[in-house]
Design a protein around this motif. Structure first.
Motif, PDB file in Angstrom:
ATOM      1  N   GLY A  58     -70.403 -15.682 -42.981  1.00  0.00           N
ATOM      2  CA  GLY A  58     -71.159 -16.377 -41.946  1.00  0.00           C
ATOM      3  C   GLY A  58     -70.523 -16.141 -40.597  1.00  0.00           C
ATOM      4  N   VAL A  59     -71.268 -16.441 -39.533  1.00  0.00           N
ATOM      5  CA  VAL A  59     -70.750 -16.296 -38.173  1.00  0.00           C
ATOM      6  C   VAL A  59     -70.713 -17.627 -37.440  1.00  0.00           C
ATOM      7  CG1 VAL A  59     -71.290 -13.841 -37.877  1.00  0.00           C
ATOM      8  CG2 VAL A  59     -73.041 -15.571 -37.375  1.00  0.00           C
ATOM      9  N   GLY A  60     -71.309 -18.654 -38.063  1.00  0.00           N
ATOM     10  CA  GLY A  60     -71.319 -19.971 -37.439  1.00  0.00           C
ATOM     11  C   GLY A  60     -71.507 -21.061 -38.473  1.00  0.00           C
ATOM     12  N   LEU A  61     -71.065 -22.254 -38.098  1.00  0.00           N
ATOM     13  CA  LEU A  61     -71.201 -23.416 -38.972  1.00  0.00           C
ATOM     14  C   LEU A  61     -71.310 -24.655 -38.093  1.00  0.00           C
ATOM     15  CD1 LEU A  61     -71.084 -24.436 -41.968  1.00  0.00           C
ATOM     16  CD2 LEU A  61     -68.632 -24.765 -41.606  1.00  0.00           C
ATOM     17  N   ALA A  62     -72.276 -25.509 -38.417  1.00  0.00           N
ATOM     18  CA  ALA A  62     -72.460 -26.759 -37.669  1.00  0.00           C
ATOM     19  C   ALA A  62     -72.159 -27.935 -38.598  1.00  0.00           C
ATOM     20  CB  ALA A  62     -73.890 -26.844 -37.138  1.00  0.00           C
ATOM     21  N   ALA A  74     -68.814 -24.429 -34.989  1.00  0.00           N
ATOM     22  CA  ALA A  74     -67.818 -23.359 -34.894  1.00  0.00           C
ATOM     23  C   ALA A  74     -68.553 -22.030 -34.969  1.00  0.00           C
ATOM     24  CB  ALA A  74     -66.817 -23.463 -36.037  1.00  0.00           C
ATOM     25  N   ILE A  75     -68.154 -21.084 -34.097  1.00  0.00           N
ATOM     26  CA  ILE A  75     -68.669 -19.722 -34.213  1.00  0.00           C
ATOM     27  C   ILE A  75     -67.496 -18.755 -34.149  1.00  0.00           C
ATOM     28  CG2 ILE A  75     -70.920 -20.309 -33.203  1.00  0.00           C
ATOM     29  CD1 ILE A  75     -70.093 -18.692 -30.701  1.00  0.00           C
ATOM     30  N   HIS A  76     -67.638 -17.665 -34.865  1.00  0.00           N
ATOM     31  CA  HIS A  76     -66.642 -16.596 -34.871  1.00  0.00           C
ATOM     32  C   HIS A  76     -67.445 -15.315 -35.057  1.00  0.00           C
ATOM     33  CE1 HIS A  76     -62.556 -15.024 -35.399  1.00  0.00           C
ATOM     34  NE2 HIS A  76     -63.061 -14.233 -36.322  1.00  0.00           N
ATOM     35  N   VAL A  77     -67.710 -14.642 -33.936  1.00  0.00           N
ATOM     36  CA  VAL A  77     -68.636 -13.508 -33.956  1.00  0.00           C
ATOM     37  C   VAL A  77     -68.223 -12.471 -32.917  1.00  0.00           C
ATOM     38  CG1 VAL A  77     -70.200 -14.699 -32.354  1.00  0.00           C
ATOM     39  CG2 VAL A  77     -71.108 -12.893 -33.840  1.00  0.00           C
ATOM     40  N   TYR A  85     -65.928 -13.668 -29.973  1.00  0.00           N
ATOM     41  CA  TYR A  85     -66.267 -15.007 -29.474  1.00  0.00           C
ATOM     42  C   TYR A  85     -65.924 -15.970 -30.605  1.00  0.00           C
ATOM     43  CZ  TYR A  85     -68.849 -12.384 -25.982  1.00  0.00           C
ATOM     44  OH  TYR A  85     -69.181 -11.523 -24.971  1.00  0.00           O
ATOM     45  N   SER A  86     -64.834 -16.696 -30.426  1.00  0.00           N
ATOM     46  CA  SER A  86     -64.365 -17.582 -31.489  1.00  0.00           C
ATOM     47  C   SER A  86     -64.109 -18.960 -30.888  1.00  0.00           C
ATOM     48  CB  SER A  86     -63.083 -17.004 -32.099  1.00  0.00           C
ATOM     49  OG  SER A  86     -62.678 -17.760 -33.209  1.00  0.00           O
ATOM     50  N   PRO A 147     -73.947 -13.065 -29.707  1.00  0.00           N
ATOM     51  CA  PRO A 147     -73.285 -14.374 -29.622  1.00  0.00           C
ATOM     52  C   PRO A 147     -74.223 -15.481 -29.101  1.00  0.00           C
ATOM     53  CG  PRO A 147     -71.827 -12.675 -28.787  1.00  0.00           C
ATOM     54  CD  PRO A 147     -73.179 -12.041 -28.977  1.00  0.00           C
ATOM     55  N   ALA A 148     -75.134 -15.139 -28.186  1.00  0.00           N
ATOM     56  CA  ALA A 148     -76.091 -16.123 -27.665  1.00  0.00           C
ATOM     57  C   ALA A 148     -77.045 -16.581 -28.769  1.00  0.00           C
ATOM     58  CB  ALA A 148     -76.882 -15.534 -26.493  1.00  0.00           C
ATOM     59  N   ILE A 149     -77.472 -15.642 -29.605  1.00  0.00           N
ATOM     60  CA  ILE A 149     -78.364 -15.982 -30.733  1.00  0.00           C
ATOM     61  C   ILE A 149     -77.628 -16.923 -31.690  1.00  0.00           C
ATOM     62  CG2 ILE A 149     -79.566 -15.047 -32.764  1.00  0.00           C
ATOM     63  CD1 ILE A 149     -80.967 -13.903 -30.394  1.00  0.00           C
ATOM     64  N   VAL A 150     -76.376 -16.582 -31.994  1.00  0.00           N
ATOM     65  CA  VAL A 150     -75.594 -17.379 -32.953  1.00  0.00           C
ATOM     66  C   VAL A 150     -75.419 -18.815 -32.459  1.00  0.00           C
ATOM     67  CG1 VAL A 150     -73.329 -17.630 -34.066  1.00  0.00           C
ATOM     68  CG2 VAL A 150     -74.394 -15.368 -33.922  1.00  0.00           C
ATOM     69  N   ILE A 151     -75.047 -18.977 -31.194  1.00  0.00           N
ATOM     70  CA  ILE A 151     -74.804 -20.341 -30.705  1.00  0.00           C
ATOM     71  C   ILE A 151     -76.107 -21.142 -30.646  1.00  0.00           C
ATOM     72  CG2 ILE A 151     -74.915 -20.099 -28.181  1.00  0.00           C
ATOM     73  CD1 ILE A 151     -72.109 -21.744 -28.374  1.00  0.00           C
TER      74      ILE A 151
END
Length: 185
Positions: A58-62, A74-77, A85-86, A147-151
């Protein structure tokens, strides 16, 4: 340590909940939870650890994905240029965004969704986000592309929105006029 067993799945009421703000400065407990969330994402991207602990990458978790009614993510991408971008963020909010849209050509996935959901998920190509970091300091992030999509995907979780809510029901592969695939730039 967070595992895949801790991730709530599609249909869980927490995934449709608008979460509550985290008091700032954050408590030690909230800081620890957010650090664990970030570590989980990092571990999920490490082939050896992912295999050992049976983690889906995964690249993100809420926080709602862990059943927590808190505005934490949290994002790590990496972007296409390899820039990392972490972040572990408290109370993130989008304060501005581009008119131009963006999307991932292969669609989006989610650790809480155990099935393929084909379709274009329209997002903003660029966003500016204000939040508080792990230490409780205010931060302002300007993100574009992947990174914008992930957040945006993770902030949606904080608002009870799933990625497939954005897919055009009549035409799942409809691309809005002002949008382009951010993973093909």
């Amino acid at each position: 340590m967070i595992t895949m067993d801790d991730i709530v799945r599609e249909g869980h009421p927490m995934l449709r909940t608008v979460t509550k703000e985290v008091p700032i400065p954050p408590t030690k407990e909230d800081q620890e939870t957010l650090k664990e969330m970030l570590q989980f994402i990092k571990n999920s991207q490490d082939e050896e650890l992912a295999q050992k602990y049976n983690l889906r990458p995964g690249v993100g978790l809420a926080a709602p994905q862990l059943g927590l009614d808190k505005r934490m993510l949290a994002i790590h991408v990496e972007d296409l240029k390899g820039r990392l971008y972490s972040y572990g963020l408290f109370n993130p909010r989008i304060v501005s965004h581009s008119v131009e849209g963006g999307y991932l050509s292969g669609g989006e996935g989610c650790l809480s969704v155990d099935r393929e959901v084909p379709g274009i998920v329209p997002r903003h190509a660029r966003v500016t986000v204000k939040a508080f970091d792990l230490e409780g300091n205010e931060v302002k992030l300007r993100l574009k592309g992947y990174p914008a999509i992930v957040i945006q995907h993770e902030i949606d979780h904080l608002n009870g929105v799933m990625f497939y809510d954005h897919i055009n029901k009549e035409n799942p592969f409809y691309v809005p006029e002002n949008a382009k695939a951010v993973d093909q730039e």
